[in-house]
Motif scaffolding. Sequence first.
Motif, PDB file in Angstrom:
ATOM      1  N   SER A   5      15.554   3.796 -28.240  1.00  0.00           N
ATOM      2  CA  SER A   5      15.771   5.136 -27.708  1.00  0.00           C
ATOM      3  C   SER A   5      15.811   6.176 -28.824  1.00  0.00           C
TER       4      SER A   5
ATOM      5  N   PHE B  24      14.959  14.638 -24.599  1.00  0.00           N
ATOM      6  CA  PHE B  24      16.226  14.702 -23.878  1.00  0.00           C
ATOM      7  C   PHE B  24      16.388  13.495 -22.971  1.00  0.00           C
ATOM      8  N   ARG B  25      15.319  13.113 -22.270  1.00  0.00           N
ATOM      9  CA  ARG B  25      15.378  11.954 -21.374  1.00  0.00           C
ATOM     10  C   ARG B  25      15.720  10.682 -22.137  1.00  0.00           C
ATOM     11  N   GLU B  26      15.092  10.472 -23.297  1.00  0.00           N
ATOM     12  CA  GLU B  26      15.373   9.290 -24.110  1.00  0.00           C
ATOM     13  C   GLU B  26      16.811   9.282 -24.608  1.00  0.00           C
ATOM     14  N   TRP B  27      17.361  10.437 -24.879  1.00  0.00           N
ATOM     15  CA  TRP B  27      18.741  10.535 -25.331  1.00  0.00           C
ATOM     16  C   TRP B  27      19.715  10.346 -24.163  1.00  0.00           C
ATOM     17  N   TYR B  28      19.390  10.897 -23.001  1.00  0.00           N
ATOM     18  CA  TYR B  28      20.315  10.934 -21.868  1.00  0.00           C
ATOM     19  C   TYR B  28      20.332   9.651 -21.036  1.00  0.00           C
ATOM     20  N   ASN B  29      19.208   8.991 -20.843  1.00  0.00           N
ATOM     21  CA  ASN B  29      19.140   7.830 -19.948  1.00  0.00           C
ATOM     22  C   ASN B  29      20.125   6.712 -20.294  1.00  0.00           C
TER      23      ASN B  29
ATOM     24  N   THR C 162      13.222   9.256 -29.353  1.00  0.00           N
ATOM     25  CA  THR C 162      13.758  10.618 -29.429  1.00  0.00           C
ATOM     26  C   THR C 162      13.253  11.311 -30.677  1.00  0.00           C
TER      27      THR C 162
ATOM     28  N   CYS D 149       7.532  17.674 -24.787  1.00  0.00           N
ATOM     29  CA  CYS D 149       8.130  16.831 -25.839  1.00  0.00           C
ATOM     30  C   CYS D 149       9.653  16.947 -25.849  1.00  0.00           C
TER      31      CYS D 149
ATOM     32  N   ARG E 229      23.502   7.826 -18.993  1.00  0.00           N
ATOM     33  CA  ARG E 229      23.540   7.800 -17.529  1.00  0.00           C
ATOM     34  C   ARG E 229      23.674   6.366 -17.015  1.00  0.00           C
TER      35      ARG E 229
ATOM     36  N   ALA F  64      11.537  17.728 -23.297  1.00  0.00           N
ATOM     37  CA  ALA F  64      12.034  17.072 -22.083  1.00  0.00           C
ATOM     38  C   ALA F  64      12.076  15.551 -22.266  1.00  0.00           C
ATOM     39  N   PHE F  65      11.021  14.990 -22.855  1.00  0.00           N
ATOM     40  CA  PHE F  65      11.014  13.544 -23.105  1.00  0.00           C
ATOM     41  C   PHE F  65      12.076  13.137 -24.118  1.00  0.00           C
TER      42      PHE F  65
END
Length: 190
Positions: free
Chosen positions: A34, A73-78, A38, A68, A81, A70-71
């Motif tokens: 991840s 952030f997604r890699e950091w957040y998933n 990121t 980029c 979550r 958004a991706f």
Amino acid sequence: MEERYILEKEYSLTADVVREGYKAFQKKFILKKSYIFTALFLILAADFIHAAYKNPENYLCYLLIAICLAFAFREWYNPRRARRAIVESFAGTGAVYRISVTDNHADIATVSSPAPVEAIDADGETVEEPLPEPTRIPFDSEYSLDETDTGFCLYYGKTVFYIVPKDILSGEETEIMRATVKSSAAADKN
């Protein structure tokens, strides 16, 4: 031949123990990938920011910067979550588990579940499902153990993962858990 258990304990999991254990699991198997992705997306975003600075008329760069970021952030957040979802699913379940340790393996079983699992049979009648069979974790090359402040995380490969809280174990039992890693190393040499 009957197996001789050197440790046998029943326990429940609290939200703090699950949170700490799942965080250790993520650190071992998930977060490295991840963090790499990121960083990769942030480097790409920086490159597109540089391109947009050089040519402000290129609107595609602005779109690619947003994608980029958004991706990244997604890699950091998933992972965060996923950890929260796992903790919420275990919080307050009241399920009781049993760990039984021998010199060669550990068996982990669900002893009681707060809400019985029900199924409908062929006749349309509700039938209570039996508890699942114990999971056997052999102490071989695929076995590993992490110790956190609140418990032990037992791994078998990257797919089987169990948490055992420390607060249920005495000093001698804690040493038995730590010795399972030595049993794993001894099994690898044979």
